[in-house]
Enzyme design. Structure first.
Site, PDB file in Angstrom:
ATOM      1  N   GLU A 110     -19.932  -6.069  49.358  1.00 56.83           N
ATOM      2  CA  GLU A 110     -20.124  -7.222  48.488  1.00 56.83           C
ATOM      3  C   GLU A 110     -19.948  -8.489  49.319  1.00 56.83           C
ATOM      4  OE1 GLU A 110     -17.514  -7.572  45.100  1.00 56.83           O
ATOM      5  OE2 GLU A 110     -18.745  -9.132  44.203  1.00 56.83           O
TER       6      GLU A 110
ATOM      7  N   ALA B  91      -9.204  -7.096  47.823  1.00 62.06           N
ATOM      8  CA  ALA B  91      -9.590  -5.690  47.680  1.00 62.06           C
ATOM      9  C   ALA B  91     -11.013  -5.624  47.147  1.00 62.06           C
ATOM     10  CB  ALA B  91      -8.656  -4.979  46.709  1.00 62.06           C
ATOM     11  N   MET B  92     -11.562  -4.401  47.112  1.00 59.83           N
ATOM     12  CA  MET B  92     -12.952  -4.244  46.717  1.00 59.83           C
ATOM     13  C   MET B  92     -13.137  -2.983  45.880  1.00 59.83           C
ATOM     14  SD  MET B  92     -15.947  -5.421  46.764  1.00 59.83           S
ATOM     15  CE  MET B  92     -17.231  -4.599  45.861  1.00 59.83           C
ATOM     16  N   GLU B  93     -13.891  -3.151  44.789  1.00 55.01           N
ATOM     17  CA  GLU B  93     -13.972  -2.127  43.735  1.00 55.01           C
ATOM     18  C   GLU B  93     -15.043  -1.061  43.949  1.00 55.01           C
ATOM     19  OE1 GLU B  93     -14.857  -5.445  43.296  1.00 55.01           O
ATOM     20  OE2 GLU B  93     -16.641  -5.623  42.039  1.00 55.01           O
TER      21      GLU B  93
ATOM     22  N   HIS C 146      -6.869  -4.820  38.733  1.00 54.65           N
ATOM     23  CA  HIS C 146      -8.134  -5.554  38.777  1.00 54.65           C
ATOM     24  C   HIS C 146      -9.257  -4.654  39.304  1.00 54.65           C
ATOM     25  CE1 HIS C 146     -10.602  -9.243  39.309  1.00 54.65           C
ATOM     26  NE2 HIS C 146     -11.135  -8.540  40.294  1.00 54.65           N
ATOM     27  N   GLU C 147      -9.010  -4.036  40.450  1.00 54.10           N
ATOM     28  CA  GLU C 147     -10.080  -3.209  41.048  1.00 54.10           C
ATOM     29  C   GLU C 147     -10.380  -2.015  40.160  1.00 54.10           C
ATOM     30  OE1 GLU C 147     -11.506  -4.787  43.289  1.00 54.10           O
ATOM     31  OE2 GLU C 147      -9.850  -6.156  43.671  1.00 54.10           O
TER      32      GLU C 147
ATOM     33  N   HIS D 229     -12.538  -2.895  37.244  1.00 57.23           N
ATOM     34  CA  HIS D 229     -13.942  -3.118  37.602  1.00 57.23           C
ATOM     35  C   HIS D 229     -14.790  -1.864  37.372  1.00 57.23           C
ATOM     36  CE1 HIS D 229     -14.599  -7.110  39.100  1.00 57.23           C
ATOM     37  NE2 HIS D 229     -13.773  -7.032  40.117  1.00 57.23           N
TER      38      HIS D 229
ATOM     39  N   GLU E 249     -16.304 -10.840  37.237  1.00 57.27           N
ATOM     40  CA  GLU E 249     -15.029 -11.327  37.766  1.00 57.27           C
ATOM     41  C   GLU E 249     -14.167 -12.021  36.700  1.00 57.27           C
ATOM     42  OE1 GLU E 249     -13.952 -10.105  40.209  1.00 57.27           O
ATOM     43  OE2 GLU E 249     -15.681  -9.475  41.396  1.00 57.27           O
TER      44      GLU E 249
HETATM   45  N1  0A1 Z   1     -15.195  -7.991  44.097  1.00 62.59           N
HETATM   46  C1  0A1 Z   1     -13.945  -8.165  44.790  1.00 62.59           C
HETATM   47  C2  0A1 Z   1     -13.893  -9.370  45.632  1.00 62.59           C
HETATM   48  C3  0A1 Z   1     -14.505  -9.295  46.973  1.00 62.59           C
HETATM   49  C4  0A1 Z   1     -15.610 -10.054  47.249  1.00 62.59           C
HETATM   50  C5  0A1 Z   1     -16.169 -10.111  48.499  1.00 62.59           C
HETATM   51  C6  0A1 Z   1     -15.571  -9.378  49.478  1.00 62.59           C
HETATM   52  O1  0A1 Z   1     -16.088  -9.484  50.739  1.00 62.59           O
HETATM   53  C7  0A1 Z   1     -15.367  -9.695  51.799  1.00 62.59           C
HETATM   54  C8  0A1 Z   1     -14.458  -8.596  49.240  1.00 62.59           C
HETATM   55  C9  0A1 Z   1     -13.944  -8.548  47.962  1.00 62.59           C
HETATM   56  C10 0A1 Z   1     -12.880  -8.392  43.727  1.00 62.59           C
HETATM   57  O2  0A1 Z   1     -13.101  -9.160  42.816  1.00 62.59           O
HETATM   58  O3  0A1 Z   1     -11.815  -7.828  43.842  1.00 62.59           O
HETATM   59 ZN    ZN Z   2     -12.951  -8.690  41.010  1.00 66.46          ZN
END
Ligand code: 0A1
Ligand code: ZN
Length: 884
Positions: A144, A285-287, A320-321, A324, A343
């Protein structure tokens, strides 16, 4: 994403690839230009031959004409820094492809095809941490928003949904663990020391949710049984020495899964849920579907190394993750303009979860503090944008407090107006209607409208208009009638000079001063520019408590006497409103003091009123310590600056510290007693013990300003006695601002004690960069040369420089040295990690609303960065917008 990629020069110095640098005028992407993609990619099969320096990626795409899009005979596959080694269409190697900039163009004539592409990448040279990169000997991905295009050529946009099959092969000793999205399939070993694993994700997803991890990791494994009785395996993967710090994350995960079933009716949908902690990560973090990748900061916690705030951070981010999985993955976004769809909604969901897990009012206060401290300044500065932006150059720049936190507030308002039950119906309808789809914010609003039975026609303006609305209120008391005259104004923001009124839900209560109570709360929705509401049967003029619980993300302007604020600070039964009254009392006083409106007597009178209110807070045994701790916190300097048009940070700092010192002196005995009482409480994670730790350090903060010698001794005592990081860090934070020998001793002790724990070393950097010490700038400069400092690790960069940029006293040094230092950092970091570099631009956005000397110095640095040329698209966009 065209974020800059680094390649090595023959002499070894990093240099930006041409395509990654800012062209003369980077393309502006507009929301109104959205068109569906010409092709569907129902399936993708990926084969990875893994290596830290060389990874070979073979992608097989089933491609079908999209009947809902304009017809095209060309397939555009996004790429970023890739070269196609081989392109095969329907089993035949073809040469008919071409490149359009970074994208691969493949002509296709029929309605369905099989397209195969081979690429090769070097994860070890990927310092921007987007796509596939190496971190501490492991491989992991971040896709992402537009990172997948750095792995293979693909329509890297959120509305192209595919089912993924992944096969990966790599050296078994180096990468014993091989993970991807979905459920595990076959695995096996080869004779050459490599092994392989297959994963299949049955849920169609966009490319930004793809993930792969390969490394030497160990797992904390548990299970969760879902509401329909399916057993899900849960794994939290970390490096070996970190396993003992994963218990809290696992508990948080199980609670999140349970809560989402109970409160939103959402059940998990795979056999396995994996979390991997990595130490090099740009965000929290990332979902990724079934394989969340986390910054170690939001996984690892134990009492010795993590503060109470860190424990909350882990719980909140895990939630949060996980949330998602429905709000983001099952229902994803049509395009990146809809980012707040996933978000804003997910932030609201994690906030509600944390409210339920701990203290509801305290969580609300904390969330509002973040909103006011970060989002309000964003909304009043040159980077202001609606929660659903209309255009961008670089999408990474729109992962903002506006999209996330204001986005959550906007949905919270719908929930307030609908009521919890009706809101849930709206959410159910949204999930039912859009499961498996890439949806829009409009889809969400419509579902809430239909499901909850609300008319949100006018409310939609919250999605399109930027700026924090200002609500002014005047109370008129005539006979036994009370009339509130309410007026709203939405300030103009870049590109939006004129605004329309928005519906603003305000919860209020009218207090009878004589008996200290009210007759019940009212919800007034102010949907015009001006409106009046009348309440009868008030023989005496009541005291107004407005925007209780912070029902609307607005700033309130109200002529209210100090006496009424003292009354509300002592009597309001809404804890948020009570906190608010206390804050307002201080803000009003400090604003007057900073404007030079107070002579000595008036200053003393103002301080005394605050001192009396604070004394009442200290003495009130109906309050728990967590809440008492909130009421003791003075408004931040950033928030105070936000209240003034041409703020002088030096004056604000002096007045705020002056007030703190005065209060510390007046209430010295009370603070010493409080510190003593709180120190007697043994360590536990329950609310009472956490509350005690919170007020303990608060007491020390006041004493440090009033009696530094005493505070230094007490701080050293607290540090030495500490059996947990909250107490130890609290003490060290206070000591770091003092010029006493204890400061040096304890900073050294802390470093030696924790030098092998990266997350605690981060704290050690941050404590010094945030300190009120008069030489904070020199300390930061010296720390930049510390052997443990590196620009390659985002946590370390943020621990030193974000902490510094958020330290108004140091960042806004009158000679401009703080500005110069951050500008230097931006220029040095931009070629390495543009996404992180660009985040340092926003503090400069204040240049229009600060006194003229500093304003010129800030602008000068922005211009210096802009003139440097060869900037990444990320930094370039932020600098240009900031100069406005
Ligand atoms: N979707 C994730 C946020 C996120 C966005 C971009 C990234 O790239 C480095 C990493 C994480 C969230 O809302 O947690
Ligand atoms: Zn998020």
């Amino acid at each position: 994403m065209d974020i800059a990629r680094t390649v090595s020069n023959p002499d070894g110095t990093p240099e930006m690839a041409d395509a990654a640098r800012t062209p003369a005028e980077p393309t502006v992407i507009k929301r109104e230009d959205y068109r569906p993609f010409g092709w569907l990619i129902p399936e993708i099969a990926l084969d990875f031959q893994l290596g830290l320096e060389k990874t070979r990626v073979s992608a097989k795409l089933t491609v079908q004409r999209n009947a809902k899009a304009d017809r095209t005979d060309m397939l555009r596959l996004n790429g970023d820094g890739l070269t196609p080694l081989e392109v095969v269409v329907d089993g035949e190697v073809v040469n008919s492809w071409s490149m359009d900039g970074e994208d691969l163009m493949v002509p296709l004539v029929s309605d369905s095809h099989l397209v195969e592409i081979v690429t090769e990448i070097d994860p070890s040279s990927n310092t921007q941490l987007m796509g596939l990169y190496a971190s501490n000997g492991m491989l992991c991905t971040q896709c992402e928003a537009e990172g997948f295009r750095r792995i293979t050529f693909f329509p890297d946009r959120p509305d192209v949904l595919s089912t993924y099959r992944v096969r990966m092969t790599g050296p078994k000793d180096q990468f014993p663990v091989l993970l991807s999205n979905g459920n595990p399939g076959a695995s096996g070993e080869n004779d050459d020391g490599t092994h392989w694993a297959e994963w299949h994700d049955p849920w169609p997803k966009p490319s930004y949710l793809f993930a792969l991890v390969a490394g030497d990791l160990v797992a904390n494994t548990d299970t969760f049984t879902t509401m329909s009785g399916r057993e899900v395996t849960l794994n939290i993967y970390v490096r070996e020495g970190d396993l003992e710090r994963t218990g809290h994350a696992m508990e948080s995960l199980k609670k999140s899964m349970q809560w989402d079933e109970e409160v939103f009716g959402r059940e998990y949908d795979l056999d396995i849920f994996n979390i991997v902690a990595v130490s090099d990560f740009n965000m929290g973090a990332m979902e990724n579907k079934g394989l969340n990748v986390f910054n170690t900061k939001y996984v690892l916690a134990d009492p010795d190394t993590a503060t109470d705030g860190d424990f909350d951070g882990v719980e909140g981010v895990i939630a949060h993750e996980y949330f998602h999985n429905w709000s983001g993955n099952r229902v994803t976004c049509r395009d990146w303009f809809q980012l707040s769809l996933k978000e804003g909604f997910t932030v609201l969901r994690d906030q509600l979860f944390s409210q339920d897990m701990g203290s509801e009012p305290v969580k609300r206060i904390e969330d509002v503090r973040v909103l006011r401290g970060i989002q309000f300044p964003e909304d009043s500065g040159p980077l202001a944008h609606p929660i659903r932006p209309d255009s961008y150059r670089e999408i990474s720049n729109f992962y903002t407090a506006t999209v996330y936190n204001k986005g959550a507030e906007v949905i919270r308002m719908m929930r307030t107006m609908a009521g919890e039950e009706a809101f849930r119906k709206g959410c159910d309808l949204y999930f039912e209607r859009h499961d498996g789809e890439a949806a829009t914010c409009e889809d969400f609003v419509k579902a809430i409208e239909d499901g909850a039975g609300l008319d949100l026609t006018q409310f939609r303006r919250w999605y399109s208009q930027a700026g924090t609305p200002q609500v002014s209120v005047r109370m008129e008391h005539d006979g036994d009638a009370v009339t509130l005259h309410l007026k709203q104004e939405v300030p103009s923001t870049p590109g939006q000079p004129d605004k329309q009124p928005m519906p603003i839900p305000l919860k209020l209560a009218l207090f009878d001063k004589a008996n200290g109570s009210h007759r019940g709360e009212e919800l007034v929705v102010l949907d015009k520019e001006e409106a009046s509401v009348t309440f009868t049967d008030f023989a005496d003029k009541p005291v107004l408590s407005l925007n209780r619980g912070f029902t609307a993300p607005v700033s309130i302007r109200q002529e209210v006497s100090g006496e009424d604020l003292v009354f509300l600070a002592a009597h309001d039964d809404d804890p948020f409103a009570r906190y608010e009254a206390m804050q307002e009392l201080v803000v009003t006083h400090l604003k007057q003091a900073c404007a030079g409106e107070l002579d000595d007597d008036a200053r003393d009178a103002g301080r005394k009123a605050i001192g009396d209110a604070l004394a009442a807070v200290l003495a009130d045994d109906t309050l728990d310590d967590l809440m008492r701790g909130e009421l003791l916190i003075l408004p931040t300097q950033t928030y105070l600056m936000e209240q003034m048009e041409a703020a002088d940070p030096g004056v604000i700092h002096a007045e705020r510290q002056g007030l703190r010192g005065w209060l510390g002196k007046q209430l010295e005995a009370d603070f010493i007693a409080l510190h003593g009482r709180a120190s007697d409480m043994p360590y536990s994670l329950d609310a009472e013990a956490r509350g005690a730790r919170k007020v303990k350090t608060q007491a020390l903060i006041y004493l440090a300003e009033a009696n530094p010698a005493l505070a230094s001794k007490m701080g050293a005592g607290q540090y030495d006695a500490a059996d947990n990081m909250t107490d130890r860090q609290g003490a060290l934070m206070v000591l770091a601002g003092l010029q006493t020998p204890e400061r040096t001793h304890k900073l050294l002790d802390y470093y030696n004690r924790y030098k092998d724990n990266a997350l605690v070393v981060d704290k050690w950097f941050a404590i010094q960069a945030q300190s009120l010490h008069p030489h904070a700038i020199e300390h930061v400069k010296a720390l930049a040369d510390h052997p443990q400092f590196t620009l390659k690790n985002p946590n370390r960069v943020r621990s030193l420089y974000m902490a510094f940029a958020a330290n108004p006293h140091a960042f806004h040094a009158a000679d401009g040295e703080g500005y110069r230092m951050i500008a230097d950092l931006i220029l040095e970091l931009d070629p390495i990690n543009p996404q992180t570099a660009a985040r340092f631009v926003s503090p400069f956005g204040r240049w229009r609303r600060i006194e003229s000397g500093r304003s010129a110095l800030m602008r000068e640095q922005l211009e210096r960065i802009a003139a440097a040329g060869n900037l990444s698209r990320d930094t370039h966009e932020q600098v240009i917008r900031s100069l406005g």
